[in-house]
Design a protein around this motif. Sequence first.
Motif, PDB file in Angstrom:
ATOM      1  N   GLY A 145       1.790  -6.884  -6.449  1.00  0.00           N
ATOM      2  CA  GLY A 145       0.930  -6.003  -5.680  1.00  0.00           C
ATOM      3  C   GLY A 145       1.494  -4.699  -4.706  1.00  0.00           C
ATOM      4  O   GLY A 145       0.626  -4.057  -4.409  1.00  0.00           O
ATOM      5  N   VAL A 146       2.777  -4.828  -4.987  1.00  0.00           N
ATOM      6  CA  VAL A 146       3.206  -3.814  -3.916  1.00  0.00           C
ATOM      7  C   VAL A 146       3.384  -2.562  -4.729  1.00  0.00           C
ATOM      8  O   VAL A 146       3.900  -2.304  -5.869  1.00  0.00           O
ATOM      9  CB  VAL A 146       4.779  -4.193  -3.576  1.00  0.00           C
ATOM     10  CG1 VAL A 146       5.667  -3.122  -2.695  1.00  0.00           C
ATOM     11  CG2 VAL A 146       4.732  -5.616  -2.416  1.00  0.00           C
ATOM     12  N   LEU A 147       2.919  -1.395  -3.975  1.00  0.00           N
ATOM     13  CA  LEU A 147       2.877  -0.051  -4.610  1.00  0.00           C
ATOM     14  C   LEU A 147       3.882   0.980  -3.936  1.00  0.00           C
ATOM     15  O   LEU A 147       4.297   1.786  -4.791  1.00  0.00           O
ATOM     16  CB  LEU A 147       1.397   0.486  -4.123  1.00  0.00           C
ATOM     17  CG  LEU A 147       0.243  -0.362  -4.508  1.00  0.00           C
ATOM     18  CD1 LEU A 147      -0.978   0.175  -4.360  1.00  0.00           C
ATOM     19  CD2 LEU A 147       0.356  -0.336  -6.225  1.00  0.00           C
ATOM     20  N   ALA A 148       4.204   0.650  -2.891  1.00  0.00           N
ATOM     21  CA  ALA A 148       5.414   1.595  -2.125  1.00  0.00           C
ATOM     22  C   ALA A 148       5.977   0.826  -1.030  1.00  0.00           C
ATOM     23  O   ALA A 148       5.366  -0.011  -0.260  1.00  0.00           O
ATOM     24  CB  ALA A 148       4.765   2.745  -1.691  1.00  0.00           C
ATOM     25  N   VAL A 149       7.216   1.106  -0.418  1.00  0.00           N
ATOM     26  CA  VAL A 149       7.873   0.920   0.628  1.00  0.00           C
ATOM     27  C   VAL A 149       8.350   1.964   1.246  1.00  0.00           C
ATOM     28  O   VAL A 149       9.122   2.873   0.584  1.00  0.00           O
ATOM     29  CB  VAL A 149       8.726  -0.542   0.304  1.00  0.00           C
ATOM     30  CG1 VAL A 149       9.619  -0.914   1.684  1.00  0.00           C
ATOM     31  CG2 VAL A 149       8.296  -1.533  -0.291  1.00  0.00           C
TER      32      VAL A 149
ATOM     33  N   VAL B 146       5.027  -1.437   4.209  1.00  0.00           N
ATOM     34  CA  VAL B 146       4.845  -1.941   2.708  1.00  0.00           C
ATOM     35  C   VAL B 146       3.176  -1.614   2.365  1.00  0.00           C
ATOM     36  O   VAL B 146       2.421  -1.970   3.227  1.00  0.00           O
ATOM     37  CB  VAL B 146       4.794  -3.370   2.508  1.00  0.00           C
ATOM     38  CG1 VAL B 146       4.275  -3.904   1.052  1.00  0.00           C
ATOM     39  CG2 VAL B 146       6.428  -3.772   2.649  1.00  0.00           C
ATOM     40  N   ILE B 147       2.852  -0.820   1.420  1.00  0.00           N
ATOM     41  CA  ILE B 147       1.526  -0.816   0.907  1.00  0.00           C
ATOM     42  C   ILE B 147       1.455  -1.428  -0.370  1.00  0.00           C
ATOM     43  O   ILE B 147       2.159  -1.295  -1.483  1.00  0.00           O
ATOM     44  CB  ILE B 147       1.576   0.910   0.601  1.00  0.00           C
ATOM     45  CG1 ILE B 147       2.006   1.647   1.521  1.00  0.00           C
ATOM     46  CG2 ILE B 147      -0.211   1.066   0.394  1.00  0.00           C
ATOM     47  CD1 ILE B 147       1.593   1.734   3.017  1.00  0.00           C
TER      48      ILE B 147
ATOM     49  N   ALA C 150       1.082  -7.597   1.021  1.00  0.00           N
ATOM     50  CA  ALA C 150       1.844  -6.504   2.032  1.00  0.00           C
ATOM     51  C   ALA C 150       2.514  -7.334   2.920  1.00  0.00           C
ATOM     52  O   ALA C 150       3.817  -7.129   3.293  1.00  0.00           O
ATOM     53  CB  ALA C 150       0.826  -5.469   2.633  1.00  0.00           C
ATOM     54  N   MET C 151       1.902  -8.403   3.577  1.00  0.00           N
ATOM     55  CA  MET C 151       2.512  -9.148   4.682  1.00  0.00           C
ATOM     56  C   MET C 151       3.694  -9.916   3.783  1.00  0.00           C
ATOM     57  O   MET C 151       4.728 -10.124   4.715  1.00  0.00           O
ATOM     58  CB  MET C 151       1.478  -9.991   5.309  1.00  0.00           C
ATOM     59  CG  MET C 151       0.515  -9.448   6.041  1.00  0.00           C
ATOM     60  SD  MET C 151      -0.856 -10.727   6.617  1.00  0.00           S
ATOM     61  CE  MET C 151       0.391 -11.555   7.767  1.00  0.00           C
TER      62      MET C 151
ATOM     63  N   LEU D  64      -1.480   8.406   6.339  1.00  0.00           N
ATOM     64  CA  LEU D  64      -1.851   9.583   5.628  1.00  0.00           C
ATOM     65  C   LEU D  64      -0.515  10.149   4.691  1.00  0.00           C
ATOM     66  O   LEU D  64      -0.784  10.509   3.592  1.00  0.00           O
ATOM     67  CB  LEU D  64      -1.724  10.888   6.732  1.00  0.00           C
ATOM     68  CG  LEU D  64      -2.930  10.813   7.613  1.00  0.00           C
ATOM     69  CD1 LEU D  64      -2.846  11.779   8.915  1.00  0.00           C
ATOM     70  CD2 LEU D  64      -4.015  11.467   6.611  1.00  0.00           C
ATOM     71  N   ALA D  65       0.562   9.973   5.121  1.00  0.00           N
ATOM     72  CA  ALA D  65       1.667  10.290   4.051  1.00  0.00           C
ATOM     73  C   ALA D  65       1.638   9.234   2.912  1.00  0.00           C
ATOM     74  O   ALA D  65       2.022   9.544   1.616  1.00  0.00           O
ATOM     75  CB  ALA D  65       3.011  10.010   4.804  1.00  0.00           C
ATOM     76  N   ALA D  66       1.216   8.074   2.850  1.00  0.00           N
ATOM     77  CA  ALA D  66       1.234   7.036   1.849  1.00  0.00           C
ATOM     78  C   ALA D  66       0.045   7.477   0.952  1.00  0.00           C
ATOM     79  O   ALA D  66       0.128   7.242  -0.119  1.00  0.00           O
ATOM     80  CB  ALA D  66       1.037   5.618   2.521  1.00  0.00           C
ATOM     81  N   SER D  67      -1.133   7.702   1.561  1.00  0.00           N
ATOM     82  CA  SER D  67      -2.236   8.032   0.698  1.00  0.00           C
ATOM     83  C   SER D  67      -2.064   9.213  -0.232  1.00  0.00           C
ATOM     84  O   SER D  67      -2.093   9.236  -1.340  1.00  0.00           O
ATOM     85  CB  SER D  67      -3.392   8.444   1.655  1.00  0.00           C
ATOM     86  OG  SER D  67      -4.442   8.696   0.853  1.00  0.00           O
TER      87      SER D  67
END
Length: 800
Positions: free
Chosen positions: A68-72, A121-122, A129-130, A275-278
């Motif tokens: 499920g992790v999309l970005a760190v 984490v996203i 994420a947790m 915002l940056a993650a989106s």
Amino acid sequence: MPKDNTQTDGGIGASTLRREDIRFLTGEGMYTDDIQLQGQTHAVFARSDVANGVIKSIDTSVAAAMPGVLAVFTGADFAEVGGNPAGWLINSRDGEPMKEPKRPVLAHGKVRHVGDAYAAVIAETRAQAMDAVAAIEADIEELPAVINMAEAVKGGSLVHDEIETNVCFDWGWIEDNRAATDAAIKAAPHVTTLELVNNRLVPNAMEPRASTADYNKGTGEYTLYTTSQNPHLTRLLISAFVLGIPENKLRVIAPDVGGGFGSKIYHYGEEALVLAASKKLKRPVRWTASRSESFLTDAHGRDHVTKIELACEKEGTFIAFRTETMANVGAYLSNFSTVTPTFLHGTLMADNYTVPNVYVNVKAVFTNTAPVDAYRGAGRPEATYSIERVIDMTARELGMDPVELRRMNFVKPDQYPFASAAGLEYDSGNYDRQMDKLEAMIDRDGFEARRIESAKNGKLRGLGLNAYIEACGIAPSNLVGILGARVGLYDAATVRVNATGSLAVMVGAHSHGQGHETAFPQIVADMLGIDLESIEIVHGDTAKIPFGMGTYGSRSLAVCGSAMVRATEKIIVKAKKIAAHMLEASDADIELVDGQFTVAGTDKSVSFGEVALKAYIPHQYPIEDIEPGLEETAFYDPANFTYPSGAYACEVEVDPETGKVTIEKFAAADDFGNIINPMIVTGQVHGGIGQGIGQALIEQTSYDRDGQLLSASYMDYAMPRADDMPFYQVNHDDGTPCTHNPLGVKVCGEAGGDRIAANCRKRCHRRTATRRQKYHPHRHAPDAVARLGRHERQRSLRDV
């Protein structure tokens, strides 16, 4: 002028019921966490469990590969972007600008307080994420933490190595007064010296902070939903300083917000991160703080250590006040952290009195604790607390009645406008009349009999009284600009009249409990003579409102309300021209009374609704003289602060066996100038008193020497409850109107809490039991039963 306060509906002066409460009490409010966007993802932050440490390495490889992790993200991803700046530039006494280290989106190179975020984490779900955050391996070399301000000033361990000091600034006000004040104190027949602490608080709004960002790759536009008291400022800071997003491409929406008390004025790094993650993921990103995160990362309040001296003649005439304060700003400068202990504090150090000499010195100190910023009252409570406590001590030393000592030094009604020795010009007031009302409300003459009765029952009884003045409606821009403000402090409003006669009033102030949706329509309805229900207040959306400086410092009514009055006045001027054309008269002869435009001296009239419709169907009036439509915008920049004032009294009974404190009486006599809605004003005072009781008797933020927050949950941080509160006696009749804003208002949003600490602590203090608690980022809060038990234990440990 205010109308009969017994009214239940209507315009200015009526106790109209709050219309917004219907949706709040029925669960129909729309908060940031209620917003569900298609494809929404979830952010969770990795936060430091040490107060001061060098980040040697961060290994996110395991976390990035988890389900499920999309970005760190880590601080390295934001190393090249800007930092969140302080809103005011303060110069030290020697003219040197304050030290202003960068406040990054995510900690980079070093963590500086427990809870400092160094990674995020996203993931598809919050649980995923947790789990991934728990898998991040961070090698952080722990350094000695600096928590005590006195030790921080001496040097040793540094919060920010690059500035080579823990002192942000060493400020003096008014520096030209320093020599005269020193000389006056040296020569004075009597000098009282008092050292005191204004304890640190956690704001604890009912709704935790939350932010959801949505980037539209088709248009390049960003939308940020966030718990903000000040959406336009948030947009400005992110655009101009932090991420560099073009301002026209960033929309900030603050929907319903469940309380702020100052802690939601500021921009926080979590807003920039989502915002940056989106943008990176091309999907919405949502973050909602846990209560543990709120304790650790919301800007705390107060935390001053002060030495104050009061010099006077032997008969009690004040000669001088001199203070030295160390103000904790925490690990980073928050947006209003530099102005709170300086200009919002130092300029009030003459209080209600004709003292001729005042000098204030403030050292702002970095420590390895959460940032400290404006909290309800923001500098004004700290000033009142210091002054009123030292006046009481002086009265005891001189053998004088503390009320009479105050009275003999009060500014008198015939002295206005009055230039205080601390640099402000008070425009109106009557402090003796407020004290008269207070003494009658509290039945001061009957206190001795009540004290004797308590003694028969084995109890102690004390009575504290004080006076206050505060500077509200933060302004004017030309003055605050000279004092270091990096933004203007005006506000704006747009009044849009629809063709059917209903109105949308778009305001720069944000409502998060103040009752704007009720009180603002009362003003417009009174001016136009129309039904309250035809007026809608729009706020909290930078795409709908021209500009605004938000809600804080009791400025909504005095500043934004005045802008609304000016815009409505423009509406009336144009509407009169349209009515004059319809009635075949001169607009100079048109009168507006009770929603009817009438030719003076005749029975010829048209209604407001008819004029509104004609504005959008301009078939028969000369468009070269009158443009179609009926919409006006006004900006208002006040000429001065407003100066609410009052006198408060608190009577307590103390059980010497257990230390339990019971507030038996509480009275508040306030001057808020003209009042728009008495019921809302009373509610604001009640709420402020409740917060003040919390600080005086119950609340205490505590760190251990290693920088661990000992009061990190409701197990260890007690909040006031209903049974801690007395029934208040409140009186705000017969105020003296403000002379320089069109409404004559002085405002009330920070009364109550500013005063009670100075009262309660005259007769009692408390010690709070805490236990050392190592923070774990995902430790769940205790259940309600355990919380209540701990709360009861704290309350039993109060001392005389």
